[in-house]
Design an enzyme around this catalytic site. Structure first.
Site, PDB file in Angstrom:
ATOM      1  N   ASP A 241       0.840  -1.195   0.000  1.00  0.00           N
ATOM      2  CA  ASP A 241       0.000   0.000   0.000  1.00  0.00           C
ATOM      3  C   ASP A 241       0.879   1.251   0.000  1.00  0.00           C
ATOM      4  O   ASP A 241       1.892   1.313   0.715  1.00  0.00           O
ATOM      5  CB  ASP A 241      -0.877  -0.033   1.272  1.00  0.00           C
ATOM      6  CG  ASP A 241      -1.812   1.154   1.377  1.00  0.00           C
ATOM      7  OD1 ASP A 241      -2.780   1.210   0.604  1.00  0.00           O
ATOM      8  OD2 ASP A 241      -1.575   2.036   2.235  1.00  0.00           O
TER       9      ASP A 241
ATOM     10  N   GLU B 129       1.767  -0.636  -4.911  1.00  0.00           N
ATOM     11  CA  GLU B 129       0.754   0.308  -5.354  1.00  0.00           C
ATOM     12  C   GLU B 129       1.410   1.652  -5.651  1.00  0.00           C
ATOM     13  O   GLU B 129       1.731   2.426  -4.748  1.00  0.00           O
ATOM     14  CB  GLU B 129      -0.343   0.478  -4.293  1.00  0.00           C
ATOM     15  CG  GLU B 129      -1.534   1.235  -4.853  1.00  0.00           C
ATOM     16  CD  GLU B 129      -1.981   2.378  -3.982  1.00  0.00           C
ATOM     17  OE1 GLU B 129      -3.024   2.972  -4.287  1.00  0.00           O
ATOM     18  OE2 GLU B 129      -1.292   2.697  -2.997  1.00  0.00           O
TER      19      GLU B 129
HETATM   20  C1  LAG Z   1      -3.903   3.658  -0.202  1.00  0.00           C
HETATM   21  N1  LAG Z   1      -3.065   3.448  -1.113  1.00  0.00           N
HETATM   22  O1  LAG Z   1      -1.948   4.156  -1.254  1.00  0.00           O
HETATM   23  C2  LAG Z   1      -5.160   2.908  -0.106  1.00  0.00           C
HETATM   24  O2  LAG Z   1      -5.380   2.159  -1.282  1.00  0.00           O
HETATM   25  C3  LAG Z   1      -6.260   3.866   0.189  1.00  0.00           C
HETATM   26  O3  LAG Z   1      -7.498   3.204   0.254  1.00  0.00           O
HETATM   27  C4  LAG Z   1      -5.938   4.569   1.508  1.00  0.00           C
HETATM   28  O4  LAG Z   1      -6.815   5.671   1.740  1.00  0.00           O
HETATM   29  C5  LAG Z   1      -4.569   5.205   1.519  1.00  0.00           C
HETATM   30  N2  LAG Z   1      -3.620   4.637   0.667  1.00  0.00           N
HETATM   31  C6  LAG Z   1      -3.975   5.135   2.909  1.00  0.00           C
HETATM   32  O5  LAG Z   1      -3.649   3.798   3.226  1.00  0.00           O
HETATM   33  C7  LAG Z   1      -8.025   5.377   2.411  1.00  0.00           C
HETATM   34  C8  LAG Z   1      -9.077   6.423   2.062  1.00  0.00           C
HETATM   35  C9  LAG Z   1      -8.811   7.738   2.759  1.00  0.00           C
HETATM   36  C10 LAG Z   1      -8.659   7.524   4.235  1.00  0.00           C
HETATM   37  C11 LAG Z   1      -7.476   6.557   4.427  1.00  0.00           C
HETATM   38  C12 LAG Z   1      -7.202   6.263   5.884  1.00  0.00           C
HETATM   39  O6  LAG Z   1      -9.067   6.619   0.635  1.00  0.00           O
HETATM   40  O7  LAG Z   1      -9.944   8.620   2.525  1.00  0.00           O
HETATM   41  O8  LAG Z   1      -8.416   8.746   4.896  1.00  0.00           O
HETATM   42  O9  LAG Z   1      -7.811   5.305   3.792  1.00  0.00           O
HETATM   43  O10 LAG Z   1      -8.335   5.701   6.501  1.00  0.00           O
HETATM   44  C13 LAG Z   1      -9.267   9.032   6.004  1.00  0.00           C
HETATM   45  C14 LAG Z   1     -10.097  10.271   5.809  1.00  0.00           C
HETATM   46  C15 LAG Z   1      -9.173  11.508   5.781  1.00  0.00           C
HETATM   47  C16 LAG Z   1      -8.337  11.554   7.043  1.00  0.00           C
HETATM   48  C17 LAG Z   1      -7.551  10.268   7.156  1.00  0.00           C
HETATM   49  C18 LAG Z   1      -6.699  10.224   8.428  1.00  0.00           C
HETATM   50  O11 LAG Z   1     -10.819  10.168   4.587  1.00  0.00           O
HETATM   51  O12 LAG Z   1      -9.996  12.673   5.689  1.00  0.00           O
HETATM   52  O13 LAG Z   1      -7.417  12.643   6.989  1.00  0.00           O
HETATM   53  O14 LAG Z   1      -8.470   9.164   7.187  1.00  0.00           O
HETATM   54  O15 LAG Z   1      -7.480  10.039   9.572  1.00  0.00           O
END
Ligand code: LAG
Ligand code: CA
Length: 484
Positions: A193, A230
């Site tokens: 990741d 990735e």
């Molecule tokens: C990845 N690849 O590089 C994953 O495929 C992707 O699903 C991950 O983001 C990201 N990297 C981090 O491992 C996902 C969501 C984000 C989410 C993150 C952490 O797409 O939206 O962020 O997982 O849960 C969320 C909130 C943010 C916040 C963050 C930290 O959406 O607003 O800032 O959490 O708390």
């Protein structure tokens, strides 16, 4: 690190997104093993932050709080049982490894295994990690960093997630303890990741200290884990996927983007005649290929106009092309239904994931889509296995959106994505006989449940495919479920 170590004759993996370990073990035995699937990417097995304030979104699993193997998918025992049961039926397990970061600061602070953290002090006692294990000075990645500043993309936080310093030997060792424990349990490899957010040099050190795959699980001695990193590189960024291909395989995001365009008729299928590196894609052996993944099917990650289960006719067309064409190492997506792009998997009021049910027609219920159980898709997995290393030959197109090709005298496929009927006699490269189309049905005893196609002694067959048929393709091959 570029060999998936599939059991012999297998070629394709499926991402069982948010599935529970016990359900995966059962799916290996009742479906994936018998139907020739090569492997499964599982959701992150390590403990993550529980995020009730957002109603348990899917993305809580990308917020690690420790490397204990306790999540909504199950515990360590269940995980290791799953790996054993799947390996026993020839299906490999690949783990989504989140090693770039730990959780962000959040208003909740309990993990799926009960661990807690002290965000203000970068303290994760269940690993343990402390301030010195993260990158300093503290910074957060901004959009423009991707164009200018590789060091910021690697040393600052990705959406506020605490950024580990993989240059530290202590951090490397914690990561390795986690990954090597999984290898000992019998996993065959890893999705890395956020690989773009780590220095290639640090990753190389980590990969080189991974153990060989466990021979007790049927791997050859000296086998290295399959690693696909990735890296989202659609061109024009400061960091290139070419920095990562010398290390291991890379997720090819341009693959699904281009095929999604073509199968939505934003590009003619005839141009796929030179599909592969000539389209700017990675070398075939470096590429983990897919149409959609868990991020871009819901507008996260790379984004783009990606086909998903929601546009099923075009989606099945793109998937069939992916599986019929020799390029790359394909991965299928298996989804839960969603409209809210943040929503987590089907669950009960306690937050426990609810299992898929299996309907009489093999499809799933209870909110699970199970694309891998769609006849058109799992039959194409067998098509790819049957085609093996056979070269792509006898390309035909009508100068528009009707195409056809053979795979090394083993298999033949034709697509009609035009608004008019296809009516052509084509070279199929197959021995004379009657074959069942594996898209509209399959062989059942000595008859076809769908269409049949008659190949003459010259290898040619009349292919009539109307533009208004349920699916846009017909496919036949020499395997048992197609040849009469
Ligand atoms: C990845 N690849 O590089 C994953 O495929 C992707 O699903 C991950 O983001 C990201 N990297 C981090 O491992 C996902 C969501 C984000 C989410 C993150 C952490 O797409 O939206 O962020 O997982 O849960 C969320 C909130 C943010 C916040 C963050 C930290 O959406 O607003 O800032 O959490 O708390
Ligand atoms: Ca980083």
């Amino acid at each position: 690190y570029k060999n998936p170590h599939y059991a012999s004759g297998r070629t394709t993996m499926v991402h069982l997104f948010e599935w529970k370990w016990d359900d995966i073990a059962a799916e290996c035995e009742r479906f994936l093993g018998p139907r020739g699937f090569g492997g499964i990417q599982v959701s992150p097995p390590n403990e993550n932050l529980v995020i009730w304030s957002r109603n348990r979104p899917w993305w809580e699993r990308y917020q690690p709080i420790s490397y204990r193997l306790v999540t909504r998918s199950g515990n360590e025992n269940q995980f290791s049982n799953m790996v054993r049961r799947c390996n026993n039926v020839g299906v490999r397990i690949y783990v989504d490894a989140i090693i770039n970061h730990m959780t962000g600061t959040w208003n909740e602070n309990v993990g799926t295994g009960g661990s807690t953290a002290n965000f203000e002090n970068w303290h994760y006692p269940a690993v343990p990690y402390g301030r010195n294990d993260f990158n300093w000075p503290h910074c957060v990645i901004t959009g423009s960093d991707y164009n200018c500043c590789p060091d910021r993309v690697r040393n600052c936080e990705l959406s506020g997630l605490k950024d580990l310093n993989q240059g530290s030997d202590y951090v490397r060792q914690q990561i390795l303890n986690y990954m090597n424990r999984l290898i000992d349990m019998g996993v065959a490899g890893f999705r890395i990741d956020a690989a773009k957010h780590m220095w290639p040099h640090d990753l190389r050190v980590i990969y080189d200290r991974l153990r060989n795959l466990n021979t007790a699980h049927g791997f050859p001695s000296g086998a290295r884990p399959y690693i696909y990193q990735e890296v989202i590189d659609l061109g024009g960024e400061a960091i290139s996927r070419n920095e990562y291909t010398p290390l291991a395989a890379v997720t090819e995001f341009r693959f699904g983007l281009e095929l999604s365009q073509a199968f939505q008729r934003r590009n003619q299928l005839r141009w796929l005649v030179n599909w592969g590196p000539q389209w700017g894609l990675l070398a075939s052996g470096d590429a983990l290929t897919f149409i959609d993944n868990h991020d871009n099917q819901r507008g996260h990650g790379a984004g783009g106009n990606i086909l998903t289960y929601k546009q099923s006719r075009q989606y099945k067309g793109a998937i069939a092309f992916m599986l019929a064409h020799p390029y790359g190492y394909p991965q299928l997506m298996s989804s839960f239904a969603f409209t809210d792009t943040e929503a987590g998997p089907p669950m009960n009021s306690r937050g426990d994931i609810t299992s898929p049910t299996i309907n009489a027609d093999n499809s799933c219920g209870n909110g699970w889509i199970c694309e891998h159980r769609w006849r058109q898709i799992h039959n194409m997995v067998v098509f790819r296995n049957t085609a093996g290393n056979g070269a792509l030959t006898n390309w035909w197109d009508n100068g528009s959106n009707q195409i056809a090709f053979c795979r090394g005298n083993q298999a033949f496929i034709a697509f009609n994505n035009d608004a008019w009927d296809m009516d052509q006699t084509l070279q199929t490269c197959l021995p004379a006989g009657t074959y069942c189309d594996i898209i509209s049905g399959a062989r059942s005893g000595n008859r076809c449940t769908g269409k049949s196609i008659v190949v003459g002694s010259d290898g040619r067959a009349l292919i009539i495919h109307r533009s208004n048929e349920y699916d846009m393709m017909v496919a036949i091959h020499r395997g048992a479920d197609s040849r009469l």
